[in-house]
Design a protein around this motif. Sequence first.
Motif, mmCIF file in Angstrom:
data_model
loop_
_atom_site.group_PDB
_atom_site.id
_atom_site.type_symbol
_atom_site.label_atom_id
_atom_site.label_comp_id
_atom_site.label_asym_id
_atom_site.label_seq_id
_atom_site.Cartn_x
_atom_site.Cartn_y
_atom_site.Cartn_z
ATOM 1 N N PRO A 80 0.836 -1.210 0.000
ATOM 2 C CA PRO A 80 0.000 0.000 0.000
ATOM 3 C C PRO A 80 0.868 1.255 0.000
ATOM 4 O O PRO A 80 1.959 1.276 0.575
ATOM 5 N N ALA A 81 0.368 2.299 -0.666
ATOM 6 C CA ALA A 81 1.109 3.559 -0.719
ATOM 7 C C ALA A 81 1.275 4.134 0.684
ATOM 8 O O ALA A 81 0.327 4.182 1.470
ATOM 9 N N ALA A 82 2.494 4.550 1.001
ATOM 10 C CA ALA A 82 2.788 5.077 2.333
ATOM 11 C C ALA A 82 2.278 6.509 2.475
ATOM 12 O O ALA A 82 2.173 7.255 1.506
ATOM 13 N N ALA A 83 1.964 6.878 3.719
ATOM 14 C CA ALA A 83 1.599 8.265 4.001
ATOM 15 C C ALA A 83 2.806 9.164 3.744
ATOM 16 O O ALA A 83 3.951 8.736 3.859
ATOM 17 N N ALA A 142 4.221 5.673 -6.301
ATOM 18 C CA ALA A 142 2.788 5.682 -5.991
ATOM 19 C C ALA A 142 2.221 7.085 -6.202
ATOM 20 O O ALA A 142 2.838 8.080 -5.817
ATOM 21 N N PRO A 143 1.042 7.209 -6.812
ATOM 22 C CA PRO A 143 0.490 8.533 -7.100
ATOM 23 C C PRO A 143 -0.048 9.227 -5.858
ATOM 24 O O PRO A 143 -0.626 8.596 -4.979
ATOM 25 N N TRP A 144 0.169 10.547 -5.792
ATOM 26 C CA TRP A 144 -0.346 11.311 -4.662
ATOM 27 C C TRP A 144 -1.134 12.552 -5.089
ATOM 28 O O TRP A 144 -1.915 13.104 -4.318
ATOM 29 N N ARG A 226 -4.566 13.444 -2.928
ATOM 30 C CA ARG A 226 -5.183 12.371 -2.132
ATOM 31 C C ARG A 226 -5.143 12.726 -0.649
ATOM 32 O O ARG A 226 -4.076 12.729 -0.026
ATOM 33 N N ALA A 227 -6.313 12.996 -0.071
ATOM 34 C CA ALA A 227 -6.356 13.388 1.340
ATOM 35 C C ALA A 227 -6.098 12.207 2.269
ATOM 36 O O ALA A 227 -5.713 12.403 3.423
ATOM 37 N N ASP A 228 -6.306 10.985 1.786
ATOM 38 C CA ASP A 228 -6.093 9.816 2.636
ATOM 39 C C ASP A 228 -4.624 9.455 2.754
ATOM 40 O O ASP A 228 -4.235 8.655 3.602
ATOM 41 N N ARG A 229 -3.781 10.049 1.929
ATOM 42 C CA ARG A 229 -2.366 9.698 1.924
ATOM 43 C C ARG A 229 -1.456 10.865 2.285
ATOM 44 O O ARG A 229 -0.367 10.658 2.827
#
Length: 238
Positions: A80-83, A142-144, A226-229
């Motif tokens: 999963p994409a990291a914060a 990973a896209p942000w 992306r607000a979740d990341r």
Amino acid sequence: MRQDVPMPTTSHHPHEQVAAALRADILSGRLAPGEKLPGQRELGEKLGVAPNTVAQALRLLEEEGLVETAPRRRSRVLQPAAAMEVWLHEDGLFRPADSAGDGHTDLRRGDPGTDVPAVEALDLAPNAVLSVRQAVLLQAGAPWALQTLFTPEPLVVNSAEAVTVAPFAVGPLRREDSHTSSWGARPATAEECSLLKSKVGTAAFEIRRTGFTDERPTSYLLTVVRADRVTIRTRNAS
């Protein structure tokens, strides 16, 4: 995958329930990166759904960047994409706090197009043709964020340029001397979710930046993050 945990029932669609169950296992680490999932028929038997329902669920998770699927092969769990943290600079542009893994994927490179908010911000005639640059911004692959730049003047884009810096550093936009920005939060559109590899309905920050030269608007930049990341920070606050 644990079988003593029932599938979530927040959705009436079986494939979304299956996707939610698998997503929870991936994000919690019960399904590790690189691990291969059972075949669609076997997975369907374990979860009590049809194989085509599993296939739909896996497509959702693939769009979110959580699994990798291939014909006649078992699906593989991805990391999963990291914060991450992103800094908003005084010029109104975003740069990751850790620039080591920076990257981008060009979608449009100065192609002609139009956009109603951009035309209005640039104080142009309705349906004016603009030069459009659009790219997905990446961190560690990973896209942000999705950025779309509109300018009245044609853009000459070098593929090696970083989207958030050039073309502001070279060419006709280098003389920008001021800018305005407006912020908002909303659910990402289906297209944005697909490009950002996020689940449908993911929250997004939307930042609209208009650049000026001698008080004349010269560029309009739309950034969807992306607000979740992503945590966005300024020099004074987060």
